[in-house]
Design an enzyme around this catalytic site. Structure first.
Site, PDB file in Angstrom:
ATOM      1  N   ARG A 168       0.803  -1.220   0.000  1.00 34.11           N
ATOM      2  CA  ARG A 168       0.000   0.000   0.000  1.00 34.11           C
ATOM      3  C   ARG A 168       0.836   1.271   0.000  1.00 34.11           C
ATOM      4  O   ARG A 168       0.664   2.148  -0.852  1.00 34.11           O
ATOM      5  CB  ARG A 168      -0.908   0.048   1.240  1.00 34.11           C
ATOM      6  CG  ARG A 168      -2.197  -0.685   1.104  1.00 34.11           C
ATOM      7  CD  ARG A 168      -2.562  -1.262   2.448  1.00 34.11           C
ATOM      8  NE  ARG A 168      -1.636  -2.334   2.727  1.00 34.11           N
ATOM      9  CZ  ARG A 168      -1.850  -3.583   2.336  1.00 34.11           C
ATOM     10  NH1 ARG A 168      -2.959  -3.904   1.757  1.00 34.11           N
ATOM     11  NH2 ARG A 168      -0.944  -4.523   2.547  1.00 34.11           N
ATOM     12  N   THR A 169       1.719   1.407   0.980  1.00 37.78           N
ATOM     13  CA  THR A 169       2.392   2.683   1.196  1.00 37.78           C
ATOM     14  C   THR A 169       3.291   3.036   0.006  1.00 37.78           C
ATOM     15  O   THR A 169       3.285   4.162  -0.481  1.00 37.78           O
ATOM     16  CB  THR A 169       3.213   2.635   2.509  1.00 37.78           C
ATOM     17  OG1 THR A 169       2.382   2.086   3.525  1.00 37.78           O
ATOM     18  CG2 THR A 169       3.678   4.007   2.917  1.00 37.78           C
ATOM     19  N   LYS A 221      25.961  -4.491  -0.978  1.00 35.88           N
ATOM     20  CA  LYS A 221      27.434  -4.589  -0.957  1.00 35.88           C
ATOM     21  C   LYS A 221      27.979  -4.008   0.342  1.00 35.88           C
ATOM     22  O   LYS A 221      29.168  -3.753   0.457  1.00 35.88           O
ATOM     23  CB  LYS A 221      28.020  -3.834  -2.146  1.00 35.88           C
ATOM     24  CG  LYS A 221      27.581  -4.366  -3.494  1.00 35.88           C
ATOM     25  CD  LYS A 221      28.146  -3.470  -4.595  1.00 35.88           C
ATOM     26  CE  LYS A 221      27.484  -3.768  -5.914  1.00 35.88           C
ATOM     27  NZ  LYS A 221      27.700  -2.683  -6.880  1.00 35.88           N
ATOM     28  N   ARG A 227      11.074   3.865   4.163  1.00 32.58           N
ATOM     29  CA  ARG A 227      10.607   2.901   5.180  1.00 32.58           C
ATOM     30  C   ARG A 227      11.828   2.120   5.643  1.00 32.58           C
ATOM     31  O   ARG A 227      12.663   1.718   4.824  1.00 32.58           O
ATOM     32  CB  ARG A 227       9.570   1.944   4.595  1.00 32.58           C
ATOM     33  CG  ARG A 227       9.244   0.808   5.557  1.00 32.58           C
ATOM     34  CD  ARG A 227       8.064  -0.009   5.127  1.00 32.58           C
ATOM     35  NE  ARG A 227       6.829   0.742   5.312  1.00 32.58           N
ATOM     36  CZ  ARG A 227       5.613   0.194   5.178  1.00 32.58           C
ATOM     37  NH1 ARG A 227       5.497  -1.085   4.862  1.00 32.58           N
ATOM     38  NH2 ARG A 227       4.536   0.914   5.346  1.00 32.58           N
ATOM     39  N   HIS A 278       4.220   5.770  11.779  1.00 33.26           N
ATOM     40  CA  HIS A 278       3.767   5.636  10.385  1.00 33.26           C
ATOM     41  C   HIS A 278       2.827   6.823  10.157  1.00 33.26           C
ATOM     42  O   HIS A 278       1.600   6.671  10.096  1.00 33.26           O
ATOM     43  CB  HIS A 278       3.051   4.298  10.205  1.00 33.26           C
ATOM     44  CG  HIS A 278       2.843   3.876   8.780  1.00 33.26           C
ATOM     45  ND1 HIS A 278       3.011   4.731   7.701  1.00 33.26           N
ATOM     46  CD2 HIS A 278       2.459   2.678   8.247  1.00 33.26           C
ATOM     47  CE1 HIS A 278       2.750   4.077   6.586  1.00 33.26           C
ATOM     48  NE2 HIS A 278       2.419   2.831   6.892  1.00 33.26           N
TER      49      HIS A 278
HETATM   50  N1   CP Z   1      -0.546  -0.055   5.862  1.00 31.18           N
HETATM   51  C1   CP Z   1       0.668  -0.304   5.366  1.00 31.18           C
HETATM   52  O1   CP Z   1       1.664   0.314   5.770  1.00 31.18           O
HETATM   53  O2   CP Z   1       0.705  -1.289   4.425  1.00 31.18           O
HETATM   54  P1   CP Z   1       2.009  -1.727   3.599  1.00 31.18           P
HETATM   55  O3   CP Z   1       2.939  -2.404   4.572  1.00 31.18           O
HETATM   56  O4   CP Z   1       1.501  -2.638   2.519  1.00 31.18           O
HETATM   57  O5   CP Z   1       2.636  -0.476   3.056  1.00 31.18           O
END
Ligand code: CP
Length: 314
Positions: A61-62, A89, A111, A139
């Site tokens: 999603r993100t 590496k 992320r 998040h």
């Molecule tokens: N909600 C969310 O962060 O989903 P993903 O891990 O798929 O990005």
């Protein structure tokens, strides 16, 4: 509030935002969502800007949502696949990101499995960093899209009661939602087994419940969280079957049809949520995904965009 307020800044967590800044982001997302009803869903607010997405942890999603948001704003988008980059590496996180900065990226969306990794980069580099999830810590764009969805569906956040259910200890979504919802005046409940709830969580101003029956009384919204088995070093409940029996949301545990059902995804059907509830009319899980694009467009626009929002309706 002036839209200049977030210009050139980072988005690292919800804790660092004021109530007014959160509301500015949510308000700005409204016209971006209206854009999705048009045949051409694109504006030029980020033309000439380069956004790099680097995800050290899996994401559906993100990552996709940021990429769509960036492209709808006409940014030049670069996706780094960590598995085929020089990270493999032995290059350090800081050196990788310094390299991206040297290529004159305007925004880095990252992320990482380590809590605080985006904060470290933001301190050391002079490029805007957006945290797309750092370990169990934060998040922020997920919490913003959750708040946008609640506000859109219920018309307000002030005074409503939201229950976050499940694995709170390892959930960055829970932490960011707690900060945001409390700042906007909601009452927040935490429901789950004691082994998955941090001991001092009540210091954040939430009410803690160890049973679904008590915790679900008179709630307006349930936000159901996945068991983050990849972060747990030991099994914190006897079996998945036991967890589902005590904390799974299904048609017997959630009988009120007016409660809004949310889930940040990915869902583990049959564990924290039943098929019946996930696919019921009260579930807004797919709308959360759509809203995620509008909210991320708002964040990107406020940090690095040029131009007037009225252009959307021109
Ligand atoms: N909600 C969310 O962060 O989903 P993903 O891990 O798929 O990005």
């Amino acid at each position: 509030m002036s839209i200049q307020r977030l210009k050139g800044r980072h988005l690292l967590d919800i804790e660092s935002l004021t109530r007014e800044e959160i509301e500015l982001i949510l308000d700005t997302a409204v016209p971006f969502k209206e854009l999705f009803t048009k045949s051409v869903k694109k504006v030029s607010f980020l033309r000439g800007k380069t956004v790099v997405n680097i995800f050290y942890e899996p994401s559906t999603r993100t990552r996709t949502s940021f990429e769509i948001a960036e492209k709808r704003l006409s940014a030049d988008v670069v996706n780094i696949a960590v598995s085929t980059s020089s990270v493999k590496k032995g290059e350090s996180l800081l050196d990788t990101i310094r390299t991206l900065q040297a290529m004159k990226a305007d925004i880095i969306v990252m992320r990482h499995s380590c809590a605080g990794a985006p904060h470290l980069l933001a301190k050391r580099l002079d490029v805007s960093v957006i945290n797309a999830g750092d370990g169990p810590h934060a998040h922020p764009t997920q919490a913003l899209l959750d708040m946008f969805t609640i506000r859109e569906k219920l018309g307000r956040i002030e005074g409503i009661t939201v229950a976050l259910i499940g694995d709170i200890t390892f959930s960055r979504v829970a932490r960011s939602n707690i900060w945001g919802l409390k700042k906007l005046g909601a009452k927040v409940r935490i429901i789950g087994p004691a082994t998955l709830i941090p001991k001092d969580i009540d210091k954040l101003g939430v009410e803690v419940f160890y049973s679904l029956e008590k915790g679900l009384k008179n709630v307006d919204v349930v936000n159901i969280l996945r068991i983050q088995r990849e972060r747990q070093k030991e099994m914190l409940f006897p079996t998945i079957r036991e967890y589902n029996r005590l904390f799974g949301i299904d048609e017997t545990t959630l009988t009120a049809k007016n409660v809004l059902v949310m889930h940040p995804g990915p869902m583990n059907r049959g564990i924290e949520i039943s098929d019946y509830i996930a696919d019921s009319p009260q579930a807004v899980i797919c709308e959360q995904v759509t809203n995620g694009i509008a909210v991320r467009m708002a964040v990107l626009y406020l940090i690095a965009g040029e131009g007037d929002l009225n252009e959307i309706n021109d």
